[in-house]
Design a protein around this motif. Sequence first.
Motif, PDB file in Angstrom:
ATOM      1  N   TYR A  88     -31.173 -36.110  20.397  1.00  0.00           N
ATOM      2  CA  TYR A  88     -30.231 -34.983  20.381  1.00  0.00           C
ATOM      3  C   TYR A  88     -29.378 -34.866  21.639  1.00  0.00           C
ATOM      4  O   TYR A  88     -28.596 -33.935  21.754  1.00  0.00           O
ATOM      5  CB  TYR A  88     -30.953 -33.646  20.121  1.00  0.00           C
ATOM      6  N   SER A  89     -29.483 -35.778  22.560  1.00  0.00           N
ATOM      7  CA  SER A  89     -28.674 -35.685  23.763  1.00  0.00           C
ATOM      8  C   SER A  89     -28.299 -37.089  24.233  1.00  0.00           C
ATOM      9  O   SER A  89     -28.343 -38.040  23.455  1.00  0.00           O
ATOM     10  CB  SER A  89     -29.434 -34.913  24.854  1.00  0.00           C
ATOM     11  N   VAL A  90     -27.926 -37.200  25.510  1.00  0.00           N
ATOM     12  CA  VAL A  90     -27.523 -38.494  26.060  1.00  0.00           C
ATOM     13  C   VAL A  90     -28.747 -39.383  26.231  1.00  0.00           C
ATOM     14  O   VAL A  90     -29.886 -38.906  26.292  1.00  0.00           O
ATOM     15  CB  VAL A  90     -26.784 -38.323  27.411  1.00  0.00           C
ATOM     16  N   SER A  91     -28.505 -40.675  26.367  1.00  0.00           N
ATOM     17  CA  SER A  91     -29.589 -41.631  26.562  1.00  0.00           C
ATOM     18  C   SER A  91     -30.245 -41.429  27.924  1.00  0.00           C
ATOM     19  O   SER A  91     -29.677 -40.788  28.829  1.00  0.00           O
ATOM     20  CB  SER A  91     -29.034 -43.057  26.478  1.00  0.00           C
ATOM     21  N   GLY A  92     -31.428 -42.011  28.100  1.00  0.00           N
ATOM     22  CA  GLY A  92     -32.117 -41.937  29.380  1.00  0.00           C
ATOM     23  C   GLY A  92     -31.317 -42.566  30.506  1.00  0.00           C
ATOM     24  O   GLY A  92     -31.290 -42.044  31.632  1.00  0.00           O
ATOM     25  N   LEU A  93     -30.645 -43.687  30.225  1.00  0.00           N
ATOM     26  CA  LEU A  93     -29.816 -44.339  31.242  1.00  0.00           C
ATOM     27  C   LEU A  93     -28.687 -43.407  31.691  1.00  0.00           C
ATOM     28  O   LEU A  93     -28.375 -43.313  32.881  1.00  0.00           O
ATOM     29  CB  LEU A  93     -29.222 -45.637  30.693  1.00  0.00           C
ATOM     30  N   THR A  94     -28.087 -42.723  30.737  1.00  0.00           N
ATOM     31  CA  THR A  94     -27.000 -41.799  31.047  1.00  0.00           C
ATOM     32  C   THR A  94     -27.520 -40.599  31.817  1.00  0.00           C
ATOM     33  O   THR A  94     -26.916 -40.161  32.803  1.00  0.00           O
ATOM     34  CB  THR A  94     -26.306 -41.338  29.752  1.00  0.00           C
ATOM     35  N   PRO A 136     -26.222 -30.762  21.271  1.00  0.00           N
ATOM     36  CA  PRO A 136     -26.770 -30.743  22.639  1.00  0.00           C
ATOM     37  C   PRO A 136     -26.109 -31.782  23.552  1.00  0.00           C
ATOM     38  O   PRO A 136     -25.880 -31.512  24.730  1.00  0.00           O
ATOM     39  CB  PRO A 136     -28.257 -31.037  22.440  1.00  0.00           C
ATOM     40  N   LEU A 137     -25.770 -32.947  23.023  1.00  0.00           N
ATOM     41  CA  LEU A 137     -25.069 -33.955  23.818  1.00  0.00           C
ATOM     42  C   LEU A 137     -23.712 -33.425  24.251  1.00  0.00           C
ATOM     43  O   LEU A 137     -23.355 -33.498  25.434  1.00  0.00           O
ATOM     44  CB  LEU A 137     -24.914 -35.245  23.008  1.00  0.00           C
ATOM     45  N   ALA A 138     -22.967 -32.870  23.323  1.00  0.00           N
ATOM     46  CA  ALA A 138     -21.657 -32.313  23.659  1.00  0.00           C
ATOM     47  C   ALA A 138     -21.805 -31.167  24.662  1.00  0.00           C
ATOM     48  O   ALA A 138     -21.007 -31.041  25.594  1.00  0.00           O
ATOM     49  CB  ALA A 138     -20.945 -31.823  22.390  1.00  0.00           C
ATOM     50  N   GLY A 139     -22.844 -30.366  24.498  1.00  0.00           N
ATOM     51  CA  GLY A 139     -23.084 -29.272  25.430  1.00  0.00           C
ATOM     52  C   GLY A 139     -23.381 -29.768  26.835  1.00  0.00           C
ATOM     53  O   GLY A 139     -22.893 -29.206  27.824  1.00  0.00           O
ATOM     54  N   THR A 140     -24.178 -30.821  26.935  1.00  0.00           N
ATOM     55  CA  THR A 140     -24.478 -31.406  28.243  1.00  0.00           C
ATOM     56  C   THR A 140     -23.205 -31.825  28.956  1.00  0.00           C
ATOM     57  O   THR A 140     -22.998 -31.511  30.137  1.00  0.00           O
ATOM     58  CB  THR A 140     -25.413 -32.623  28.080  1.00  0.00           C
ATOM     59  N   PHE A 147     -19.169 -27.284  35.432  1.00  0.00           N
ATOM     60  CA  PHE A 147     -19.759 -27.157  36.763  1.00  0.00           C
ATOM     61  C   PHE A 147     -18.954 -27.919  37.810  1.00  0.00           C
ATOM     62  O   PHE A 147     -18.788 -27.465  38.945  1.00  0.00           O
ATOM     63  CB  PHE A 147     -21.207 -27.652  36.752  1.00  0.00           C
ATOM     64  N   MET A 148     -18.426 -29.074  37.418  1.00  0.00           N
ATOM     65  CA  MET A 148     -17.683 -29.914  38.348  1.00  0.00           C
ATOM     66  C   MET A 148     -16.205 -29.524  38.429  1.00  0.00           C
ATOM     67  O   MET A 148     -15.430 -30.154  39.124  1.00  0.00           O
ATOM     68  CB  MET A 148     -17.800 -31.377  37.929  1.00  0.00           C
ATOM     69  N   LYS A 149     -15.800 -28.492  37.667  1.00  0.00           N
ATOM     70  CA  LYS A 149     -14.399 -28.055  37.602  1.00  0.00           C
ATOM     71  C   LYS A 149     -13.489 -29.177  37.079  1.00  0.00           C
ATOM     72  O   LYS A 149     -12.351 -29.326  37.501  1.00  0.00           O
ATOM     73  CB  LYS A 149     -13.928 -27.523  38.954  1.00  0.00           C
ATOM     74  N   MET A 150     -14.048 -29.938  36.149  1.00  0.00           N
ATOM     75  CA  MET A 150     -13.303 -31.000  35.483  1.00  0.00           C
ATOM     76  C   MET A 150     -12.777 -30.478  34.151  1.00  0.00           C
ATOM     77  O   MET A 150     -13.290 -29.499  33.599  1.00  0.00           O
ATOM     78  CB  MET A 150     -14.209 -32.220  35.224  1.00  0.00           C
ATOM     79  N   ARG A 151     -11.786 -31.140  33.628  1.00  0.00           N
ATOM     80  CA  ARG A 151     -11.354 -30.889  32.258  1.00  0.00           C
ATOM     81  C   ARG A 151     -12.364 -31.582  31.336  1.00  0.00           C
ATOM     82  O   ARG A 151     -12.934 -32.602  31.700  1.00  0.00           O
ATOM     83  CB  ARG A 151      -9.968 -31.471  32.007  1.00  0.00           C
ATOM     84  N   PHE A 152     -12.547 -31.027  30.141  1.00  0.00           N
ATOM     85  CA  PHE A 152     -13.437 -31.650  29.156  1.00  0.00           C
ATOM     86  C   PHE A 152     -12.600 -32.058  27.960  1.00  0.00           C
ATOM     87  O   PHE A 152     -12.024 -31.210  27.272  1.00  0.00           O
ATOM     88  CB  PHE A 152     -14.550 -30.691  28.741  1.00  0.00           C
ATOM     89  N   GLY A 153     -12.518 -33.360  27.708  1.00  0.00           N
ATOM     90  CA  GLY A 153     -11.695 -33.883  26.626  1.00  0.00           C
ATOM     91  C   GLY A 153     -12.349 -33.859  25.267  1.00  0.00           C
ATOM     92  O   GLY A 153     -11.721 -34.181  24.267  1.00  0.00           O
ATOM     93  N   GLY A 154     -13.635 -33.503  25.206  1.00  0.00           N
ATOM     94  CA  GLY A 154     -14.347 -33.489  23.936  1.00  0.00           C
ATOM     95  C   GLY A 154     -15.146 -34.756  23.723  1.00  0.00           C
ATOM     96  O   GLY A 154     -15.206 -35.640  24.587  1.00  0.00           O
ATOM     97  N   VAL A 155     -15.761 -34.824  22.549  1.00  0.00           N
ATOM     98  CA  VAL A 155     -16.627 -35.957  22.213  1.00  0.00           C
ATOM     99  C   VAL A 155     -16.134 -36.585  20.911  1.00  0.00           C
ATOM    100  O   VAL A 155     -15.939 -35.890  19.917  1.00  0.00           O
ATOM    101  CB  VAL A 155     -18.102 -35.532  22.067  1.00  0.00           C
TER     102      VAL A 155
END
Length: 194
Positions: A88-94, A136-140, A147-155
């Motif tokens: 349900y989220s990003v991989s362990g490596l990520t 949950p991945l998109a939420g992460t 938090f980083m004050k970045m733009r979020f382009g979506g998934v």
Amino acid sequence: MTNRRFLFLLGSSRHGGNTELLARRAAEQLPADVEQEWISLVDHPLPDFPDLRHDGGYSAPDDPHARRLLDATLAATDLVIASPLYWYSVSGLTKRYLDHWSGWLRLPEADFRGTMAGRTLWGVAAYASHASLAEPLAGTLHHTAAFMKMRFGGVLLGNGTDRGDVLKDGEALTRAKTFFAEEAPPAVFPHQAG
């Protein structure tokens, strides 16, 4: 205006998986003058991230993989996290890569947060059952960008169980054609992470 530089971070444990295939389809649509760098996290294994906030703090990474990833991240105007949907989220490596951001944030010489602010974070992911399970991945990624004050382009999501299956997902391939052309909304800061 600075030329755009895309960093594609591949979070799969194997090469040529569905997530990577979908990311490469989307990247094909980028203009020729846009720089692209592709890094597979499985080829650049990071050490476990130690929480040293209360034990002397952090120093610049001496691990060559961590140094390469830090430098490449800081050089990117657009950061693409290409991770298959794992539990349900990003991989362990990520996740391990993102964990290292906690140390990089505390390196005064890197000005990590200041440098990344205003840049764009994108996501690409392949899933095996239902797209809704990728929330949950998109939420992460969304919260990381905030938090980083970045733009979020979506998934960009694509369905793929067996090798190459994502190339049969017509809806995902259609969206891939315009995914990076979409204007990411301005960064919003609903909260501060701890």
